[in-house]
Design an enzyme around this catalytic site. Structure first.
Site, short mmCIF file in Angstrom:
data_model
loop_
_atom_site.label_atom_id
_atom_site.label_comp_id
_atom_site.label_asym_id
_atom_site.label_seq_id
_atom_site.Cartn_x
_atom_site.Cartn_y
_atom_site.Cartn_z
N CYS A 35 0.84 -1.20 0.00
CA CYS A 35 0.00 0.00 0.00
C CYS A 35 0.88 1.25 0.00
O CYS A 35 1.89 1.31 0.69
CB CYS A 35 -0.94 0.00 1.21
SG CYS A 35 -2.13 -1.36 1.17
N HIS A 79 -7.26 -4.88 6.30
CA HIS A 79 -6.44 -4.20 7.30
C HIS A 79 -5.50 -5.22 7.94
O HIS A 79 -5.75 -6.43 7.92
CB HIS A 79 -7.32 -3.55 8.35
CG HIS A 79 -8.09 -2.38 7.83
ND1 HIS A 79 -8.92 -1.62 8.61
CD2 HIS A 79 -8.15 -1.82 6.59
CE1 HIS A 79 -9.44 -0.64 7.89
NE2 HIS A 79 -9.00 -0.76 6.65
N GLU A 81 -4.74 -6.02 11.04
CA GLU A 81 -5.26 -6.88 12.10
C GLU A 81 -6.23 -7.92 11.56
O GLU A 81 -6.26 -9.06 12.04
CB GLU A 81 -5.89 -6.05 13.23
CG GLU A 81 -7.05 -5.17 12.80
CD GLU A 81 -6.62 -3.79 12.34
OE1 GLU A 81 -5.71 -3.67 11.49
OE2 GLU A 81 -7.23 -2.81 12.81
N CYS A 107 -9.77 0.41 13.21
CA CYS A 107 -11.04 1.03 12.86
C CYS A 107 -12.14 0.29 13.64
O CYS A 107 -11.90 -0.74 14.27
CB CYS A 107 -11.28 0.94 11.36
SG CYS A 107 -11.62 -0.74 10.75
N CYS A 110 -12.66 -3.47 12.47
CA CYS A 110 -11.62 -4.39 12.95
C CYS A 110 -11.67 -4.53 14.46
O CYS A 110 -11.35 -5.60 14.99
CB CYS A 110 -10.25 -3.92 12.49
SG CYS A 110 -9.98 -4.15 10.71
N TYR A 128 -5.63 5.96 14.85
CA TYR A 128 -6.45 6.09 13.65
C TYR A 128 -7.31 7.33 13.78
O TYR A 128 -7.69 7.72 14.89
CB TYR A 128 -7.30 4.82 13.49
CG TYR A 128 -8.12 4.75 12.24
CD1 TYR A 128 -7.53 4.73 10.99
CD2 TYR A 128 -9.51 4.67 12.30
CE1 TYR A 128 -8.29 4.64 9.84
CE2 TYR A 128 -10.28 4.58 11.15
CZ TYR A 128 -9.66 4.57 9.93
OH TYR A 128 -10.42 4.49 8.79
#
Length: 151
Positions: A35, A79, A81, A107, A110, A128
């Site tokens: 990413c 993500h 996690e 988030c 998650c 976050y």
């Protein structure tokens, strides 16, 4: 009485040393992500052993590009996690009572997964933008610890 307080202090110092070491490892894991916008790494540790790891990226078999030409993240990117938790599900290990070390707090989606698999402690570096995941975990009884100074 003094001995007991000293032992708690020693245990606390040892825990902080390990927390920082695992966070440095999670940061190295994040560097494996393809990413461009954000690279996140995660480790799940139980009984002093790393039982799973993950970083943000596309599902297996998909092209590695996480963002489109405009720089927006594809909806199907997982993500870190979530990757670590799904990897754990394919193993013989469990997350019950484990600690999740992650470079970016989760988030809210998650956070539900973190709680549901039985993780009891979350240690992270960066927050976050939406803190509802952390609020949910705290409400669910998951201990959250932030180390913003891990190098």
């Amino acid at each position: 009485m003094r001995v007991g307080n000293y032992l708690r202090w020693v245990d606390g110092e040892k825990q902080r040393r390990y927390d920082r070491a695992y966070l440095r490892m999670a940061r190295e894991w994040a560097a494996l992500s393809h990413c461009q916008r954000k690279q996140v790494g995660a480790l799940i540790v139980r009984d002093g052993m790393i039982v799973s790891d993950g970083y943000n990226g596309t599902p297996s078999g998909m092209p590695n590009a996480c963002e489109n030409e405009a720089g927006d993240t594809h909806w199907y990117v997982l993500h870190a996690e979530a990757n670590a938790i799904t990897k754990l599900a394919r193993s013989s290990h469990t997350a019950k009572g484990a600690t999740l070390y992650i470079t970016l707090s989760p988030c809210r989606e998650c956070a539900k997964l973190v709680h549901q698999v039985g993780i009891r402690r979350l240690v992270y570096i960066d927050a976050y933008k939406d803190d509802s995941g952390l609020k949910f975990l705290n409400q669910a009884g998951v201990e959250t610890v932030r180390y913003s100074d891990v190098h």
